[in-house]
Design a protein around this motif. Structure first.
Motif, PDB file in Angstrom:
ATOM      1  N   ASP A 213       0.652  -6.798 -14.505  1.00 16.31           N
ATOM      2  CA  ASP A 213       0.948  -5.477 -15.067  1.00 16.31           C
ATOM      3  C   ASP A 213       1.917  -4.670 -14.202  1.00 16.31           C
ATOM      4  O   ASP A 213       2.138  -3.484 -14.445  1.00 16.31           O
ATOM      5  N   ALA A 214       2.444  -5.276 -13.132  1.00 11.00           N
ATOM      6  CA  ALA A 214       3.492  -4.648 -12.324  1.00 11.00           C
ATOM      7  C   ALA A 214       4.520  -5.733 -12.027  1.00 11.00           C
ATOM      8  O   ALA A 214       4.163  -6.902 -11.853  1.00 11.00           O
ATOM      9  N   ASP A 215       5.811  -5.342 -12.002  1.00  6.11           N
ATOM     10  CA  ASP A 215       6.876  -6.331 -11.777  1.00  6.11           C
ATOM     11  C   ASP A 215       7.198  -6.504 -10.301  1.00  6.11           C
ATOM     12  O   ASP A 215       7.439  -7.606  -9.824  1.00  6.11           O
ATOM     13  N   VAL A 216       7.251  -5.367  -9.586  1.00  8.15           N
ATOM     14  CA  VAL A 216       7.679  -5.397  -8.182  1.00  8.15           C
ATOM     15  C   VAL A 216       6.674  -4.615  -7.337  1.00  8.15           C
ATOM     16  O   VAL A 216       6.328  -3.482  -7.683  1.00  8.15           O
ATOM     17  N   LEU A 217       6.219  -5.232  -6.259  1.00  9.62           N
ATOM     18  CA  LEU A 217       5.289  -4.564  -5.346  1.00  9.62           C
ATOM     19  C   LEU A 217       6.034  -4.278  -4.041  1.00  9.62           C
ATOM     20  O   LEU A 217       6.449  -5.202  -3.332  1.00  9.62           O
ATOM     21  N   VAL A 218       6.246  -2.988  -3.748  1.00  5.50           N
ATOM     22  CA  VAL A 218       6.882  -2.588  -2.492  1.00  5.50           C
ATOM     23  C   VAL A 218       5.761  -2.297  -1.500  1.00  5.50           C
ATOM     24  O   VAL A 218       4.935  -1.409  -1.738  1.00  5.50           O
ATOM     25  N   ALA A 219       5.699  -3.058  -0.406  1.00  7.76           N
ATOM     26  CA  ALA A 219       4.510  -3.011   0.458  1.00  7.76           C
ATOM     27  C   ALA A 219       4.874  -3.124   1.926  1.00  7.76           C
ATOM     28  O   ALA A 219       5.974  -3.536   2.291  1.00  7.76           O
ATOM     29  N   THR A 220       3.922  -2.744   2.779  1.00  7.17           N
ATOM     30  CA  THR A 220       4.015  -3.043   4.210  1.00  7.17           C
ATOM     31  C   THR A 220       3.445  -4.443   4.412  1.00  7.17           C
ATOM     32  O   THR A 220       3.206  -5.172   3.444  1.00  7.17           O
ATOM     33  N   THR A 221       3.168  -4.806   5.660  1.00  4.65           N
ATOM     34  CA  THR A 221       2.671  -6.166   5.924  1.00  4.65           C
ATOM     35  C   THR A 221       1.206  -6.336   5.533  1.00  4.65           C
ATOM     36  O   THR A 221       0.602  -7.348   5.886  1.00  4.65           O
ATOM     37  N   VAL A 222       0.616  -5.378   4.801  1.00  2.00           N
ATOM     38  CA  VAL A 222      -0.766  -5.593   4.334  1.00  2.00           C
ATOM     39  C   VAL A 222      -0.843  -6.834   3.451  1.00  2.00           C
ATOM     40  O   VAL A 222      -1.919  -7.390   3.262  1.00  2.00           O
ATOM     41  N   ILE A 223       0.294  -7.289   2.928  1.00  2.07           N
ATOM     42  CA  ILE A 223       0.273  -8.492   2.077  1.00  2.07           C
ATOM     43  C   ILE A 223       0.524  -9.761   2.880  1.00  2.07           C
ATOM     44  O   ILE A 223       0.687 -10.832   2.326  1.00  2.07           O
TER      45      ILE A 223
ATOM     46  N   VAL B 215      -7.859  -5.065   2.316  1.00  2.00           N
ATOM     47  CA  VAL B 215      -7.075  -5.732   1.258  1.00  2.00           C
ATOM     48  C   VAL B 215      -7.383  -7.223   1.259  1.00  2.00           C
ATOM     49  O   VAL B 215      -7.611  -7.830   0.210  1.00  2.00           O
ATOM     50  N   LEU B 216      -7.423  -7.817   2.451  1.00  3.25           N
ATOM     51  CA  LEU B 216      -7.674  -9.258   2.544  1.00  3.25           C
ATOM     52  C   LEU B 216      -9.120  -9.590   2.180  1.00  3.25           C
ATOM     53  O   LEU B 216      -9.377 -10.591   1.501  1.00  3.25           O
ATOM     54  N   ALA B 217     -10.064  -8.754   2.607  1.00  4.31           N
ATOM     55  CA  ALA B 217     -11.472  -8.994   2.246  1.00  4.31           C
ATOM     56  C   ALA B 217     -11.639  -8.945   0.724  1.00  4.31           C
ATOM     57  O   ALA B 217     -12.300  -9.806   0.128  1.00  4.31           O
ATOM     58  N   GLN B 218     -11.035  -7.936   0.099  1.00  6.63           N
ATOM     59  CA  GLN B 218     -11.131  -7.823  -1.371  1.00  6.63           C
ATOM     60  C   GLN B 218     -10.467  -9.007  -2.053  1.00  6.63           C
ATOM     61  O   GLN B 218     -10.991  -9.561  -3.031  1.00  6.63           O
ATOM     62  N   GLN B 219      -9.316  -9.429  -1.521  1.00  3.16           N
ATOM     63  CA  GLN B 219      -8.597 -10.566  -2.095  1.00  3.16           C
ATOM     64  C   GLN B 219      -9.436 -11.843  -1.978  1.00  3.16           C
ATOM     65  O   GLN B 219      -9.555 -12.616  -2.924  1.00  3.16           O
ATOM     66  N   HIS B 220     -10.039 -12.059  -0.801  1.00  7.33           N
ATOM     67  CA  HIS B 220     -10.907 -13.239  -0.625  1.00  7.33           C
ATOM     68  C   HIS B 220     -12.083 -13.182  -1.592  1.00  7.33           C
ATOM     69  O   HIS B 220     -12.452 -14.189  -2.200  1.00  7.33           O
TER      70      HIS B 220
END
Length: 738
Positions: A580-590, A339-344
């Motif tokens: 395109d999404a209002d709320v992101l329910v996530a683990t600590t991947v963010i 996730v972080l690699a793609q975000q970078h």
């Protein structure tokens, strides 16, 4: 004659195979030296009793107390001989509090004879509660006799606790403190042969006692002053030996050759700076100058870039990568998660625009190619990425551990940037550094602010740059604790607050400790926990479902977690980033690197299950745009609990450096200096990283001077022996790698 030095002798040769086996298995002690460096945790004064009211629940403790009364109960039991069982209940006291000891069955006879009212003894066992009273079930015990020379039961001399202070050792259920004390007594005479790691001039100049004297005083002190003398000396040993190891690493690195990387004027870096829509902060400009000066030298840069969440570290790192590409080299950015690699990759290509379109129509004349390389990429995309790297077509590669694999070859790797270093072992970072024709320059980034002393120990082989100001345009983040158990209406208000942010055109994160489809008992454990769990941690899948059907009904709720397919994760992040999404329910991947400026609210469920630094990291995902951010820390922990105090501390300050000190004070330092972070097994037993800042700074200075004058430490056999004990094989390789 025994040719093995006294402190290196195996314990089995001195204490016998059975005792040595238990010490090795339960305490990791193998040699006489290991045992002598297993210091007492605390001392009880001979005439005093342990304060029983403060005993920690569910922990193995050793206490000194007096027997108040002892009662033998007989009860009906089908399993006992003659149908009758026995239970001995002994009450021990410190004069104010009381604890009950319970012995069952055949185990009652000896304590019934030994533990008479008025008897003083050491007791060891696990603290529990029964009928609302503190209890130790079947504790081990050692009688404390008035006369140290009084013979024991078997006619042997009882362990001499003749000193005014009784040492209590870190112990286990299999090995009580007094057994460790007796073993120490056996090996203590050999202490005179201990080689001193401190140079004489240093020791004498600072008025420190010799190592043999320090070891005798820490294990068998006559006074509190003895303990203070011993600790002062042993703290210096730990600080100095560690700093010498790090100074040798810096010295070795300084001898290595590297290709100087000087950006050409009017190249890629200049073109990039010209298209920036904002001015770099003073801090970013200062740190960039430090990095560019390092890159221009003929020895590899080894620099740690640490900064507050959102201080613009990625921008500084990207400019360093562009400078290296300008100078004809390649740069690799190693990220801990896909996730972080793609975000970078996404943010770097967006920041660079046409400058990231090298070899493509519409690409700038200065452009290079920026490729992504992760373990889950399709075969065709992976083949193309590998080809772009080996030919030099790609100037920048961003990837996960996949970058380290043998088949990944570079045309000319000039710079390695490691993001979130605390998630990588040093061997991973060194595997990537080994892919250059000559050792590449190294920039390590961390968004977890680190106290200066930790930077000098964990990252002591790196020069440090600090970004401590936020870029213009960053908004403040308000943080509040939401006590869901005490005030359920506060939680209802939290969801209203999320709806208000979405109604204003913004977005929100909801963070949970686990995913939710784990089999029973396999859920991820918490980093921090103080109290017994009432229920399992809240889970992403459950919470998302409840919110979508309940308080957030009608909003576009998406989920993100580590076990989703990489393409699905990327698609969710793209939708969220695009609004395109209002709320992101996530683990600590963010937790790190995710940058969505329109996200203004974050609700962290079961916030008490996260560490202080982790909460600070998570909070840094909001307030990244023009609108102010809000972070709500939801907990069911009672107001007086340590967990609530920790959350109150996070809510009270946005200063990551202050929070990192709180975090460190609440954790064992072994966590900070453990294998995952530095490659060294934790070597700190008496040195305290926060409190002993002055010693660490002075030891670093002394070590640097010593290594500069005598890198091979000739004439200091004690120091070389201590280094060998500190550095296991993996660490040795780490120190020798270029």
């Amino acid at each position: 004659m025994d040719l093995v030095p006294a402190l290196e002798r195996p314990l089995k040769n001195v204490l016998g195979a059975a005792t040595a086996k238990v010490m090795a298995e339960h305490l990791g002690l193998h040699t006489v030296g290991d045992l002598l460096h297993h210091y007492p945790r605390r001392y009880e004064e001979r005439g005093q009793l342990t304060h029983l009211a403060d005993l920690p629940m569910d922990e193995h403790v050793t206490v000194v107390a007096q027997v108040a009364d002892a009662r033998l109960h007989t009860f009906a039991s089908a399993r006992a001989p003659r149908g009758k069982g026995q239970r001995l209940e002994v009450t021990i006291t410190d004069g104010s509090g009381r604890v009950q000891l319970v012995f069952f069955g055949n185990g009652v006879h000896k304590p019934h004879k030994d533990l008479l009212p008025g008897t003083r003894a050491m007791f060891a066992g696990k603290v529990s509660v029964f009928n609302r009273r503190l209890q130790l079930a079947h504790p081990a015990y050692e009688l404390l006799r008035g006369d140290p020379d009084e013979p024991g039961e078997q006619g042997e001399a009882v362990e001499s606790w003749a000193g005014a202070l009784i040492p209590l050792y870190p112990a286990t259920a299999k090995l009580e403190s007094w057994k460790i004390g007796k073993a120490v007594q056996t090996v203590l005479p050999g202490v005179q042969e201990a080689l001193d790691p401190l140079p004489d001039a240093l020791r004498e100049g600072r008025g420190l006692v010799s190592l043999p004297e320090a070891l005798v005083k820490i294990h068998r002190p006559q006074t509190k002053a003895d303990v203070a003398d011993a600790r002062a000396r042993l703290k210096w040993d730990e600080a100095f030996v560690l700093q010498v190891a790090l100074a040798r690493r810096r010295h070795t690195d300084a001898q290595l050759p590297a290709v100087p990387r000087v950006p050409r004027p009017d190249g890629l870096l200049t073109a990039f700076d010209d298209r920036l829509p904002f001015t770099l902060t003073e801090g970013q400009q200062r740190v960039s100058r430090e990095i560019f000066d390092d890159l221009a030298t003929e020895h590899p840069m080894h620099r740690l870039l640490q900064g507050e969440v959102g201080s613009g570290k990625t921008m500084v790192a990207l400019r360093a990568m562009l400078a290296v590409v300008d100078a004809g080299g390649q740069a690799a950015l190693l990220a801990p998660t896909e996730v972080l690699a793609q975000q970078h990759h996404r943010s770097v290509t967006e920041m660079m625009g046409e400058l990231a379109e090298g070899g493509m129509l519409g690409g700038s004349e200065h452009a290079t190619k920026v490729v992504l390389l992760t373990g889950s990429m399709g075969a065709a995309a992976r083949r193309q990425a590998l080809l772009d790297l080996v030919t030099g077509e790609a100037g920048i590669v961003i990837g996960t551990h996949a970058l380290i694999e043998d088949k990944v070859q570079f045309h000319d790797l000039g710079l390695v940037v490691v993001d979130e270093q605390h998630r990588f072992g040093v061997e991973q970072r060194d595997a990537l550094r080994g892919k250059g024709k000559q050792p590449p320059h190294l920039l390590v980034m961390t968004a977890t602010p680190i106290p200066r002393t930790v930077a000098m120990t964990v990252f002591g082989d790196l020069e440090t740059s600090v970004l401590d100001q936020l870029p213009a345009g960053r908004s403040p983040i308000a943080s509040h604790v939401v006590p869901a158990a005490d005030k359920p209406h506060f939680l209802a208000r939290a969801w209203e607050r999320v709806r208000e942010e979405v109604a204003a055109g913004h977005q929100a994160y909801v963070v949970c400790p686990r995913i939710g489809d784990e089999e029973e008992g396999t859920g991820k454990r918490t980093p921090v926990q103080d109290d017994a769990e009432k229920r399992p941690p809240l889970a992403v899948l459950d919470v998302a479902d409840q919110l979508a059907k309940g308080p957030l009904q009608g909003l576009r709720v998406e989920v993100l977690h580590g076990r989703m397919a990489p393409d699905d994760k990327d698609a969710v992040m793209r939708r969220f980033a695009a609004g395109d999404a209002d709320v992101l329910v996530a683990t600590t991947v963010i937790e790190v690197g995710v940058n969505v400026p329109n996200a203004t609210a974050m609700v962290i469920m079961d916030a008490d299950r996260f560490g202080v630094s982790q909460l600070h990291q998570l909070r840094g995902r909001v307030g990244r745009g023009a609108a102010p951010g809000v972070c709500l820390l939801v907990t069911e922990m009672p107001e007086a609990s340590p967990a609530r105090q920790r959350l109150n501390a996070v809510a009270a300050t946005l200063d990551g450096f202050e929070l990192s000190r709180i975090d460190l004070e609440q954790r064992r330092e072994g966590d900070v200096l453990g294998q995952a972070q530095s490659g060294a097994r934790s070597s700190l037993r008496v040195l305290e990283v926060i409190e002993d800042e002055e010693i660490i700074a002075e030891a670093r200075q002394e070590a640097t001077a010593l290594v500069a004058a005598d890198p091979d430490l000739t004439g200091l056999p004690g120091l070389r022996t201590a280094l060998d004990a500190l550095l296991d094989e993996e660490r040795e390789q780490y120190l020798e790698k270029g």
